[in-house]
Design an enzyme around this catalytic site. Structure first.
Site, PDB file in Angstrom:
ATOM      1  N   ARG A  86       0.804  -1.216   0.000  1.00  0.00           N
ATOM      2  CA  ARG A  86       0.000   0.000   0.000  1.00  0.00           C
ATOM      3  C   ARG A  86       0.844   1.277   0.000  1.00  0.00           C
ATOM      4  O   ARG A  86       1.901   1.321   0.625  1.00  0.00           O
ATOM      5  CB  ARG A  86      -0.938   0.006   1.226  1.00  0.00           C
ATOM      6  CG  ARG A  86      -2.023  -1.050   1.134  1.00  0.00           C
ATOM      7  CD  ARG A  86      -2.681  -1.307   2.469  1.00  0.00           C
ATOM      8  NE  ARG A  86      -3.784  -2.246   2.319  1.00  0.00           N
ATOM      9  CZ  ARG A  86      -3.645  -3.583   2.285  1.00  0.00           C
ATOM     10  NH1 ARG A  86      -2.437  -4.118   2.409  1.00  0.00           N
ATOM     11  NH2 ARG A  86      -4.699  -4.354   2.132  1.00  0.00           N
ATOM     12  N   HIS A 111      -1.029  -2.517  -4.451  1.00  0.00           N
ATOM     13  CA  HIS A 111      -0.419  -3.369  -5.479  1.00  0.00           C
ATOM     14  C   HIS A 111      -0.379  -2.712  -6.858  1.00  0.00           C
ATOM     15  O   HIS A 111      -0.627  -3.361  -7.884  1.00  0.00           O
ATOM     16  CB  HIS A 111      -1.142  -4.709  -5.552  1.00  0.00           C
ATOM     17  CG  HIS A 111      -0.994  -5.547  -4.317  1.00  0.00           C
ATOM     18  ND1 HIS A 111       0.141  -5.524  -3.529  1.00  0.00           N
ATOM     19  CD2 HIS A 111      -1.851  -6.438  -3.728  1.00  0.00           C
ATOM     20  CE1 HIS A 111      -0.027  -6.371  -2.522  1.00  0.00           C
ATOM     21  NE2 HIS A 111      -1.205  -6.922  -2.605  1.00  0.00           N
ATOM     22  N   HIS A 185       2.429 -12.860  -5.622  1.00  0.00           N
ATOM     23  CA  HIS A 185       1.364 -12.904  -4.618  1.00  0.00           C
ATOM     24  C   HIS A 185       0.694 -14.277  -4.570  1.00  0.00           C
ATOM     25  O   HIS A 185      -0.527 -14.377  -4.475  1.00  0.00           O
ATOM     26  CB  HIS A 185       0.326 -11.817  -4.929  1.00  0.00           C
ATOM     27  CG  HIS A 185      -0.506 -11.391  -3.757  1.00  0.00           C
ATOM     28  ND1 HIS A 185      -1.348 -12.248  -3.092  1.00  0.00           N
ATOM     29  CD2 HIS A 185      -0.621 -10.199  -3.134  1.00  0.00           C
ATOM     30  CE1 HIS A 185      -1.963 -11.589  -2.118  1.00  0.00           C
ATOM     31  NE2 HIS A 185      -1.530 -10.349  -2.114  1.00  0.00           N
ATOM     32  N   TYR A 187      -0.631 -17.766  -3.022  1.00  0.00           N
ATOM     33  CA  TYR A 187      -1.083 -18.338  -1.761  1.00  0.00           C
ATOM     34  C   TYR A 187      -0.720 -19.822  -1.758  1.00  0.00           C
ATOM     35  O   TYR A 187      -0.990 -20.536  -2.726  1.00  0.00           O
ATOM     36  CB  TYR A 187      -2.593 -18.216  -1.601  1.00  0.00           C
ATOM     37  CG  TYR A 187      -3.104 -16.805  -1.491  1.00  0.00           C
ATOM     38  CD1 TYR A 187      -3.117 -16.129  -0.272  1.00  0.00           C
ATOM     39  CD2 TYR A 187      -3.608 -16.139  -2.608  1.00  0.00           C
ATOM     40  CE1 TYR A 187      -3.598 -14.838  -0.174  1.00  0.00           C
ATOM     41  CE2 TYR A 187      -4.099 -14.852  -2.517  1.00  0.00           C
ATOM     42  CZ  TYR A 187      -4.093 -14.204  -1.300  1.00  0.00           C
ATOM     43  OH  TYR A 187      -4.570 -12.933  -1.206  1.00  0.00           O
ATOM     44  N   GLU A 319       4.968 -12.656   0.935  1.00  0.00           N
ATOM     45  CA  GLU A 319       5.349 -11.738  -0.137  1.00  0.00           C
ATOM     46  C   GLU A 319       6.622 -10.983   0.240  1.00  0.00           C
ATOM     47  O   GLU A 319       6.619 -10.148   1.141  1.00  0.00           O
ATOM     48  CB  GLU A 319       4.218 -10.740  -0.396  1.00  0.00           C
ATOM     49  CG  GLU A 319       2.880 -11.385  -0.697  1.00  0.00           C
ATOM     50  CD  GLU A 319       1.734 -10.428  -0.419  1.00  0.00           C
ATOM     51  OE1 GLU A 319       1.664  -9.382  -1.111  1.00  0.00           O
ATOM     52  OE2 GLU A 319       0.934 -10.704   0.498  1.00  0.00           O
TER      53      GLU A 319
END
Length: 355
Positions: A86, A111, A185, A187, A319
């Protein structure tokens, strides 16, 4: 129907067309990890890794419908930029010049903005050597893209190594000063995508400090010691236990401050381990920070590749990055890239199995 990554038996990377995803590239070496990368978003869509019995499973979360990566599953596995994480109110200054970026997330830039690198169709070419196989992905981000200054030329490599590693390397050059902060990014669920939650996983993060944030996940002060807090993950913690500690209501979505590196060699940032399968993933990076996001906000609206709805804790993102809002925080490592310099970043995911 395109072949499954689990059926790939080695050789040079295989390219296939894929609606809503550009191209899909599949690559790996026999007996080790096999990756699937999509060119839309420079996205890691799947990663098949053997367990302690040698049985592979896909350990990366992604939607069954690739079109969802434009909406509810936007960042799953993607390369995010120009600026990962951010930037408060989407504003920053470089010298006398002030810049306003596109914003989302309660008025902040997340992002890279409303049309970040995760939405773009990257150009890809294959790489295949005796030790590494994979793809190079290229993108030009023009001056003014999402409000960022300067033309930026970016190359991301995603390579599988014979030593059971998946390596991301990032490079960029610019013709005007601009903040750059690139990461992947993905997961992960080391029990297998769709196998349930990651609460039985153990996580270790080699950080003595973390970044406290406000309700909008914007840094709220100086970095603080992890000692005596829920952010002390310097020894392995079962995530069910870690997430039950005071201070992490809603789960982790925080930056951890890593030790400084001096020679550009990736050093260990974290280890994720699934006792149920014996798989472990060591994260090594040249970056100064690690954002740990335990996916506490997943609500079942995304149907995964296995057909299972992704609910809270279905996976975890680790990340590697510069720190959130660092264009506005002079005490943090500077993310500004200048003309004539080269942005370089490398993150290695090293997979092992344990009895």
């Amino acid at each position: 129907m395109n072949p499954s990554p689990s059926a790939f038996t080695g050789g040079p990377p295989a390219r296939h067309p894929c609606p809503d995803a550009g191209e899909r590239w599949i690559f790996g070496f026999p007996g080790g990890p096999t990756a699937e990368v999509h060119t839309r978003g420079a996205r890691l869509h799947a990663l098949w890794v053997p367990d302690r019995h040698g049985t592979p499973a896909d350990v990366v979360l992604a939607p069954r419908d690739p079109a969802l990566t434009a909406t509810t599953a936007r960042y799953f596995g993607s390369t995010v930029g120009r600026y990962a994480n951010r930037i408060a109110r989407g504003r920053f200054s470089l010298g006398p010049d002030a810049y306003q970026l596109t914003t989302q997330e309660d008025g902040h830039c997340l992002h890279g903005g409303t049309d970040g690198f995760d939405t773009r169709l990257w150009k890809a070419e294959s790489v295949h050597t005796p030790e590494w196989t994979g793809v190079l992905l290229h993108l030009r981000s023009p001056d003014g893209d999402q409000g960022f200054p300067g033309n930026l030329d970016v190359t991301v490599s995603c390579l599988v190594g014979r030593d059971d590693e998946l390596a991301f390397s990032y490079a960029a050059v610019t013709d005007a000063p601009t903040p750059v902060n690139l990461t992947n990014h993905a997961y992960f669920n080391l029990e297998g995508e769709g196998a349930g939650d990651i609460l039985g996983h153990e996580l270790t993060v080699g950080a003595s400090h973390y970044t406290p944030v406000d309700a909008d996940l914007i840094p709220s002060g100086d970095h603080r010691p992890v000692s005596g807090t829920a952010f002390d993950l310097r020894r392995p913690y079962r995530l069910a236990e870690a997430l039950s500690r005071p201070g992490v209501d809603g789960g982790y979505d925080h930056n951890f401050v890593l030790s400084a590196h001096r020679d550009g060699t990736p050093r260990r940032a974290a280890v994720l381990y699934a006792p149920a399968t014996g798989r472990s993933m060591e994260v090594l990076t040249t970056e100064p920070g690690l954002q740990v996001y335990s996916a506490g906000q997943f609500d079942g609206s995304v149907l995964g590749k296995s057909g299972t709805p992704y609910r809270a804790g279905a996976g975890i993102a680790l990340e590697t990055q510069h720190f959130p809002d660092s264009p506005n925080r002079p005490a943090d490592p500077s993310p500004v890239l200048f003309p004539g310099d080269a942005y370089r970043s490398r993150t290695v995911l090293r997979f092992r199995t344990h009895a």
